[in-house]
Each structure stands twice: as structure tokens, then as C-alpha cells.
Design a protein around this motif. Structure first.
Motif, short mmCIF file in Angstrom:
data_model
loop_
_atom_site.label_atom_id
_atom_site.label_comp_id
_atom_site.label_asym_id
_atom_site.label_seq_id
_atom_site.Cartn_x
_atom_site.Cartn_y
_atom_site.Cartn_z
N VAL A 1 10.42 35.49 -15.90
CA VAL A 1 9.82 36.48 -16.80
C VAL A 1 9.16 37.57 -15.97
O VAL A 1 8.86 37.39 -14.79
N ASP A 2 8.90 38.70 -16.62
CA ASP A 2 8.22 39.81 -15.96
C ASP A 2 6.72 39.60 -16.08
O ASP A 2 6.12 39.89 -17.12
N ARG A 3 6.09 39.10 -15.03
CA ARG A 3 4.66 38.80 -15.06
C ARG A 3 3.80 40.01 -14.67
O ARG A 3 2.57 39.89 -14.60
N SER A 4 4.41 41.15 -14.42
CA SER A 4 3.67 42.30 -13.89
C SER A 4 2.49 42.74 -14.74
O SER A 4 1.49 43.23 -14.18
N ALA B 1 5.44 38.19 -21.02
CA ALA B 1 4.73 38.44 -19.77
C ALA B 1 4.34 37.15 -19.06
O ALA B 1 3.53 37.18 -18.12
N TYR C 1 2.93 39.71 -5.12
CA TYR C 1 4.03 38.93 -5.69
C TYR C 1 5.20 39.86 -6.00
O TYR C 1 5.06 40.81 -6.76
N GLU C 2 6.34 39.58 -5.40
CA GLU C 2 7.54 40.38 -5.63
C GLU C 2 8.66 39.42 -6.02
O GLU C 2 9.30 38.82 -5.15
N PRO C 3 8.88 39.26 -7.33
CA PRO C 3 9.89 38.28 -7.76
C PRO C 3 11.26 38.58 -7.19
O PRO C 3 11.74 39.71 -7.22
N THR D 1 -1.92 34.39 -12.08
CA THR D 1 -1.88 35.52 -13.00
C THR D 1 -3.16 35.49 -13.83
O THR D 1 -3.90 34.50 -13.82
N GLY E 1 10.31 33.46 -11.36
CA GLY E 1 10.92 34.77 -11.56
C GLY E 1 11.61 34.95 -12.89
O GLY E 1 12.26 35.98 -13.12
#
Length: 369
Positions: free
Chosen positions: A34-37, A308, A10-12, A56, A32
Motif C-alpha cells: 500500500v502507499d503509506r506516504s 494508506a 522509507y522508499e518502497p 508510520t 510495499g
């Protein structure tokens, strides 16, 4: 055998062309936002490319969450289920952003009970599917703590509501802060003080504290002078526990004993854990352990990380593998374990003067956990 799905990183913002063609622009904007990393976002795509799901999950847990699906929804969900079974997970959840009740039911998902409070930007529905054929856990209410320090009070309130013990007031901010005030070591709730507060509030509840250290706890971040007076309060809590008949077991609570207490003895266990594994920061935090499934304990976490991309769907009915829970419940410094086990009601509860914490001068029959 032809694979039924593909896992795509996954690359937002750097959406594959096929995804741009398939997904509505507002869906991609939501994905995209939020930063779900921190929660390992990934796309599970059907082998023919007709459907995809954004997944996630918290680290060190035994579930995966469908944030959303695009394209052929039934095919995408089938692909996710195949992925989850192959990963040996206990559960798949599905946030209700665009999911319909018909699609979720057709895929074998059950609706989650809505939380008692819900903030702006949170999904108005959530769904769960347990992957073990004997899966399914009695569902407590979900309530998110309203402060950074009331997790202990909230887990106790949820436990007692789930057990049918009842509360003087509905679970809400007043009940949360009132119980915290009775249990706090300023601002944290340490195990003995929390156990004493539970017994005082619910006199018919069987309460046992597990704490494998005689030293004051949850104080290492404070200056020496700040530690000193809180240590005095912790000593007072131990005296209160003795007067009220709340046993403090100095042996370390094992994972086997935890599972047995929840599964066979119908206990609710308030367990102190570090959030380092699940959230990336080493902060002591109370969670409620209330169910067991093969290989995992099911918890309620009264806090979730919206930054997140977490929502109440993540924190509610959350399965944590036995080994992960065992590791995260050893609290530094000293690697101690603290828990408050709440069991079935006492057969003959002690009469307690809540203001003074003293037993009435009469014989009582105390039944241990």
C-alpha cells in the motif's frame, strides 16, 4: 554518546541491500503493498544494523506505530522506544503481523482488545505501550462504521457501551443504522440532533450539546433548496432538545473544559472534527473523546484509511495533542465547534415518550452536566 538508532527514509521497492538480506521477501512485499506516504513511513534501524522497524503515524497525533520488525526484534523495539521518547510521544503501538505475544510482553506492550468486527487483510492482534509512567486508559470496544455517514451514531454507541449504559442490541450494523436514522440530518448527524437521539435512546444519560452558532451547520456543500429543508429539521431538533431538557450551550467548548469534562467529570464527549489534518481531506467527522494523558486527548475514530496502510490499531486508543485537536475541531465555514457531552446518569430521569419526544406530565428533577 553513541546513538542507539538511525532513522532511514522509507522508499518502497528501493530497499537497502542490508534490508534485503535481513527481511523475508514476504515481509517486504507486505510493507510495499500500500502507499503509506500520507503517514510519514520511516525505518528505525539499530546502531549496529542488527534490527529494524517500519514506523508510520497519522499526522497531528501523538503516537507512532510499529508496522513490523525484522532482524533482532528486542533491539529494534528498544530503538523505537528511544526514538518515541525523544519525540515526546504519548504512545507506541505495534501491529500484530509477525509480533509474538512473548516479544511484545517482554518489551512492555499490552494487548489491545480486538475490534468487534474485522475485515480481510487486517491484523489479528495489536499492542500498545504508553510512555508516561502514569499512562494507561480504560479501553472501550472498537467498532468501525459500516457506512460513510454513520460516524456520529457509532461514537455514541461506543461511548454508552464504555460507560456501562448498555444498548438494546449489541453494537453492530443494525444498532448503528437505527441510531443514525434517529439522529440524521440526511445524511450527516448535526450536534443537536445527535444529542437529542442520545437522550431519547438512553433516558438516564445526562446529555449536553455544545454548539457555538445559531445557524444550521454541515450544509454548505448542498444547494440552496437542499439546505432549506434540512435547516427546518435542525430547528426542529432544537425544539426537541428544549422539550427533553437537553441543554444547548452556545459558548465555545474550550480545550481545557474538554479535558476537565473527560478527566475529572468522567464524561464521554462526541466531538466533530475535520479530517484535513489527520487524513488530508476536509470532511466533518465525529470521534469519541474518552481519555486524557499529559498533553493529549485519547479518542476512538470509527473510520481508518486502509488505502494508506491504516488498520484498527491506528484508530483505536488514538492520542491527539491538545493543540491539534483544538485546531481540527473548528469546522468551516464559520469555524464553529460542535460536541455532545454524555455524563453520569441522571438521578431522576425524565420519562420520555420515545415516539413523540414529549416528557410525561410529571415533575422531574433535572441534573445539569
Amino acid at each position: 554518546m553513541t546513538p542507539t538508532y538511525t532513522v532511514v527514509p522509507y522508499e518502497p521497492g528501493a530497499w537497502p541491500e542490508w534490508l534485503r538480506r535481513t527481511a523475508p521477501s514476504d515481509v517486504l512485499k507486505c510493507w510495499g503493498a500500500v502507499d503509506r506516504s500520507p503517514h510519514a513511513p520511516r525505518l528505525v534501524v539499530t546502531h549496529d544494523g542488527d534490527g529494524a522497524a517500519l514506523l508510520t503515524a497519522r499526522p497531528s497525533t501523538a503516537y507512532v506505530k510499529i508496522v513490523d520488525t525484522v532482524g533482532d526484534v528486542p533491539k529494534a523495539v528498544d530503538a523505537v522506544l528511544s526514538y518515541a521518547y525523544e519525540q515526546g510521544l504519548a504512545q507506541v503501538k505495534w501491529e500484530g503481523w509477525t509480533a509474538s505475544a512473548e516479544d511484545t510482553a517482554a518489551a512492555g506492550f499490552a494487548p489491545l482488545r480486538l475490534p468487534l468486527t474485522r475485515g480481510p487483510g487486517e491484523p489479528g492482534a495489536g499492542y500498545v505501550r504508553w510512555l508516561d509512567k502514569d499512562g494507561g486508559i480504560a479501553e472501550p470496544p472498537y467498532y468501525r462504521q459500516s457506512t460513510a455517514f454513520t460516524c456520529g451514531a457509532v461514537t455514541a454507541l461506543i461511548a454508552q457501551t464504555h460507560a456501562g449504559a448498555g444498548t438494546a442490541d449489541p453494537i453492530g450494523r443494525q444498532a448503528e443504522l437505527t441510531l443514525w436514522r434517529e439522529a440524521t440530518n440526511f445524511p450527516a448527524c448535526e450536534p443537536v440532533g445527535l444529542g437529542v437521539a442520545v437522550r431519547r435512546r438512553w433516558q438516564t444519560s445526562r446529555v449536553k450539546v455544545h454548539l457555538d452558532t445559531d445557524e444550521p451547520v454541515l450544509l454548505s456543500h448542498l444547494s440552496e433548496s437542499e439546505q432549506e429543508w434540512r435547516a427546518v429539521l435542525q430547528h426542529a431538533s432544537r425544539s426537541d432538545a428544549e422539550r427533553l431538557g437537553v441543554p444547548v450551550d452556545a459558548r465555545r467548548l474550550s480545550q481545557l473544559a474538554l479535558r476537565r469534562g473527560i478527566g475529572q467529570e468522567r464524561q464521554h464527549v462526541l466531538l466533530l472534527v475535520s479530517l484535513a489534518a489527520m487524513q488530508g481531506f476536509d470532511v466533518p467527522h465525529w470521534v469519541l473523546c474518552h481519555g486524557v494523558v499529559p498533553g493529549a486527548v485519547v479518542i476512538e475514530d470509527p473510520w481508518f484509511n486502509t488505502a494508506a496502510g491504516e488498520t484498527w490499531v491506528d484508530a483505536h486508543l488514538l492520542p491527539v495533542p491538545d493543540a491539534s485537536l483544538d485546531a481540527m475541531s473548528l469546522i468551516a465555514p464559520g469555524r464553529f465547534r460542535g460536541a455532545v457531552a454524555i455524563g453520569r446518569p441522571l438521578l431522576d430521569p425524565p420519562g420520555i415518550d420515545v415516539a413523540s419526544g414529549q416528557k410525561e406530565a410529571r415533575a422531574v428533577r433535572h441534573v445539569e452536566l
